[in-house]
Design a protein around this motif. Structure first.
Motif, PDB file in Angstrom:
ATOM      1  N   UNK A   1     -67.236  -7.797 -11.444  1.00  0.00           N
ATOM      2  CA  UNK A   1     -66.337  -7.814 -12.604  1.00  0.00           C
ATOM      3  C   UNK A   1     -65.659  -9.171 -12.711  1.00  0.00           C
ATOM      4  N   UNK A   2     -65.244  -9.494 -13.916  1.00  0.00           N
ATOM      5  CA  UNK A   2     -64.503 -10.733 -14.078  1.00  0.00           C
ATOM      6  C   UNK A   2     -63.161 -10.452 -14.732  1.00  0.00           C
ATOM      7  N   UNK A   3     -62.190 -11.237 -14.325  1.00  0.00           N
ATOM      8  CA  UNK A   3     -60.854 -11.130 -14.849  1.00  0.00           C
ATOM      9  C   UNK A   3     -60.798 -11.932 -16.141  1.00  0.00           C
ATOM     10  N   UNK A   4     -60.263 -11.378 -17.179  1.00  0.00           N
ATOM     11  CA  UNK A   4     -60.141 -12.174 -18.403  1.00  0.00           C
ATOM     12  C   UNK A   4     -58.751 -12.033 -18.992  1.00  0.00           C
ATOM     13  N   UNK A   5     -58.364 -13.051 -19.729  1.00  0.00           N
ATOM     14  CA  UNK A   5     -57.039 -13.075 -20.332  1.00  0.00           C
ATOM     15  C   UNK A   5     -57.041 -12.291 -21.623  1.00  0.00           C
ATOM     16  N   UNK A   6     -56.009 -11.488 -21.819  1.00  0.00           N
ATOM     17  CA  UNK A   6     -55.916 -10.654 -23.016  1.00  0.00           C
ATOM     18  C   UNK A   6     -55.342 -11.419 -24.201  1.00  0.00           C
ATOM     19  N   UNK A   7     -54.843 -12.608 -23.943  1.00  0.00           N
ATOM     20  CA  UNK A   7     -54.215 -13.363 -25.032  1.00  0.00           C
ATOM     21  C   UNK A   7     -54.365 -14.845 -24.748  1.00  0.00           C
ATOM     22  N   UNK A   8     -54.071 -15.634 -25.751  1.00  0.00           N
ATOM     23  CA  UNK A   8     -54.072 -17.064 -25.493  1.00  0.00           C
ATOM     24  C   UNK A   8     -52.770 -17.687 -25.969  1.00  0.00           C
ATOM     25  N   UNK A   9     -52.445 -18.851 -25.377  1.00  0.00           N
ATOM     26  CA  UNK A   9     -51.149 -19.437 -25.692  1.00  0.00           C
ATOM     27  C   UNK A   9     -51.125 -20.167 -27.029  1.00  0.00           C
ATOM     28  N   UNK A  10     -49.982 -20.094 -27.683  1.00  0.00           N
ATOM     29  CA  UNK A  10     -49.678 -20.925 -28.842  1.00  0.00           C
ATOM     30  C   UNK A  10     -48.504 -21.794 -28.407  1.00  0.00           C
ATOM     31  N   UNK A  11     -48.680 -23.079 -28.473  1.00  0.00           N
ATOM     32  CA  UNK A  11     -47.659 -23.982 -27.941  1.00  0.00           C
ATOM     33  C   UNK A  11     -47.047 -24.780 -29.083  1.00  0.00           C
ATOM     34  N   UNK A  12     -45.728 -24.662 -29.212  1.00  0.00           N
ATOM     35  CA  UNK A  12     -45.007 -25.381 -30.269  1.00  0.00           C
ATOM     36  C   UNK A  12     -44.501 -26.701 -29.700  1.00  0.00           C
ATOM     37  N   UNK A  13     -44.893 -27.780 -30.372  1.00  0.00           N
ATOM     38  CA  UNK A  13     -44.561 -29.107 -29.873  1.00  0.00           C
ATOM     39  C   UNK A  13     -43.878 -29.904 -30.988  1.00  0.00           C
ATOM     40  N   UNK A  14     -42.882 -30.665 -30.631  1.00  0.00           N
ATOM     41  CA  UNK A  14     -42.379 -31.634 -31.613  1.00  0.00           C
ATOM     42  C   UNK A  14     -42.500 -33.033 -31.031  1.00  0.00           C
ATOM     43  N   UNK A  15     -42.827 -33.975 -31.912  1.00  0.00           N
ATOM     44  CA  UNK A  15     -42.959 -35.374 -31.511  1.00  0.00           C
ATOM     45  C   UNK A  15     -42.104 -36.208 -32.450  1.00  0.00           C
ATOM     46  N   UNK A  16     -41.661 -37.343 -31.960  1.00  0.00           N
ATOM     47  CA  UNK A  16     -40.833 -38.199 -32.805  1.00  0.00           C
ATOM     48  C   UNK A  16     -41.638 -38.788 -33.950  1.00  0.00           C
ATOM     49  N   UNK A  17     -42.868 -39.080 -33.684  1.00  0.00           N
ATOM     50  CA  UNK A  17     -43.700 -39.675 -34.727  1.00  0.00           C
ATOM     51  C   UNK A  17     -44.978 -38.873 -34.878  1.00  0.00           C
ATOM     52  N   UNK A  18     -45.593 -39.027 -36.008  1.00  0.00           N
ATOM     53  CA  UNK A  18     -46.840 -38.337 -36.268  1.00  0.00           C
ATOM     54  C   UNK A  18     -48.011 -39.161 -35.720  1.00  0.00           C
ATOM     55  N   UNK A  19     -48.888 -38.492 -35.060  1.00  0.00           N
ATOM     56  CA  UNK A  19     -50.099 -39.154 -34.562  1.00  0.00           C
ATOM     57  C   UNK A  19     -51.223 -38.770 -35.520  1.00  0.00           C
TER      58      UNK A  19
END
Ligand SMILES: *[C@@H]1O[C@H](CO)[C@@H](O)[C@H](O)[C@H]1NC(C)=O
Ligand SMILES: *[C@@H]1O[C@H](CO)[C@@H](O)[C@H](O)[C@H]1NC(C)=O
Ligand SMILES: *[C@@H]1O[C@H](CO)[C@@H](O)[C@H](O)[C@H]1NC(C)=O
Ligand SMILES: *[C@@H]1O[C@H](CO)[C@@H](O)[C@H](O)[C@H]1NC(C)=O
Ligand SMILES: *[C@@H]1O[C@H](CO)[C@@H](O)[C@H](O)[C@H]1NC(C)=O
Length: 240
Positions: A135-153
């Motif tokens: 059997x394999x272990x699997x993740x039931x969800x995935x992360x959503x990461x909120x980031x702020x930056x001083x400038x736009x890339x």
């Protein structure tokens, strides 16, 4: 108990239990009528509502009924229960701060793998396979990461702009989906929030899709309820 009739995630655990189970595994009498709160009509073992008789359910899986909503308190967070699935041992929850009518509403607290430890009643993982070794272990969800930056890339990889739902007065706010390596993050950037979704989100999703993903919520596994006193208790009582 008929092993072949069990859903596959259960099957390997049952095999594991039959192999290692002994005096520690005696069936308790959990016969209580299912409880109900709002849309969640079938609250059965191991879950219980706070005011259910003490013998019902497992106190680690306590839920609350507030304004006709079934609520799970997990760590510092408050989550509304969207569904309890008894076939695959998952519960799907949504942060109580996320609102349908406001795409700027965000989960109140970050929640990621580091919040969970092995002894906790809920887990971000499930296993898939016919036997433990297979059997394999699997993740039931995935992360959503909120980031702020001083400038736009120009080319933020795997990112979705949060404007116009969330507009930061200075700088640039965006979302990263999936994995983020610390070195990907420029010095002028900061992680604001890290949360989970079990909804499918692709790199060409809009922020509205992300918000819909937050409203869909994320699944957690409650398989741990079968683990007692160092053993995986028998998964199914034949008379339940
Ligand atoms: C509570 O939710 C149930 C199921 O959605 C609904 O039938 C009932 O009318 C609701 N009651 C109140 C007071 O909102
Ligand atoms: C998860 O852990 C982080 C870091 O310790 C903490 O800030 C956050 O509030 C925790 N989340 C919840 C829901 O308790
Ligand atoms: C409620 O959940 C229990 C536990 O899995 C299940 O045996 C029962 O059939 C369910 N009842 C309904 C009405 O869905
Ligand atoms: C568990 O069951 C629910 C309801 O059928 C389903 O929506 C969900 O995708 C399932 N989760 C997994 C990991 O199989
Ligand atoms: C994302 O891109 C794929 C392939 O280019 C396309 O099939 C899919 O419909 C797109 N999804 C959205 C939400 O735009």
């Amino acid at each position: 108990m008929n092993i072949r009739s069990l859903p596959s995630p259960a099957r390997f655990i049952v095999l594991l239990v039959l192999g290692s189970c002994c005096v520690a595994c005696h069936s308790k009498d959990h016969h209580c009528e299912p409880s109900s709160c709002g849309d969640i009509r079938n609250i059965s073992y191991p879950f219980r509502l706070n005011h259910d008789p003490e013998k019902c359910g497992d106190s680690r899986y306590n839920l609350f009924c507030e304004n006709n909503l079934t609520v799970l308190y997990l760590y510092s967070g408050k989550y509304n229960v969207r569904s309890i699935n008894y076939e695959n041992y998952t519960i799907r929850v949504v942060d109580a701060n996320v609102r349908e009518d406001n795409c700027a509403s965000l989960p109140r607290y970050s929640l990621a793998s580091y919040n969970f430890s092995d002894e906790d009643p809920y887990s971000m993982f499930l296993r898939r396979g016919n036997t433990f070794w297979d059997s394999e272990r699997f993740e039931l969800s995935k992360p959503i990461i909120f980031i702020t930056c001083e400038t736009r890339q120009v080319n933020e990889p795997l990112s979705v702009d949060t404007a116009p739902c969330i507009d930061v007065s200075s700088g640039h706010s965006f979302i990263n989906i999936g994995s983020l390596i610390a070195s990907d993050l420029r010095d002028s950037c900061r992680i604001e929030l890290m949360v989970l979704t079990s909804s499918w989100i692709g790199t060409n999703s809009s922020y509205i899709d992300i918000h819909d993903g937050l409203l869909y919520g994320f699944e957690l596994s409650w398989l741990r309820s079968y683990y007692r006193g160092g053993y995986w208790r028998e998964l199914f009582d034949s008379n339940r």
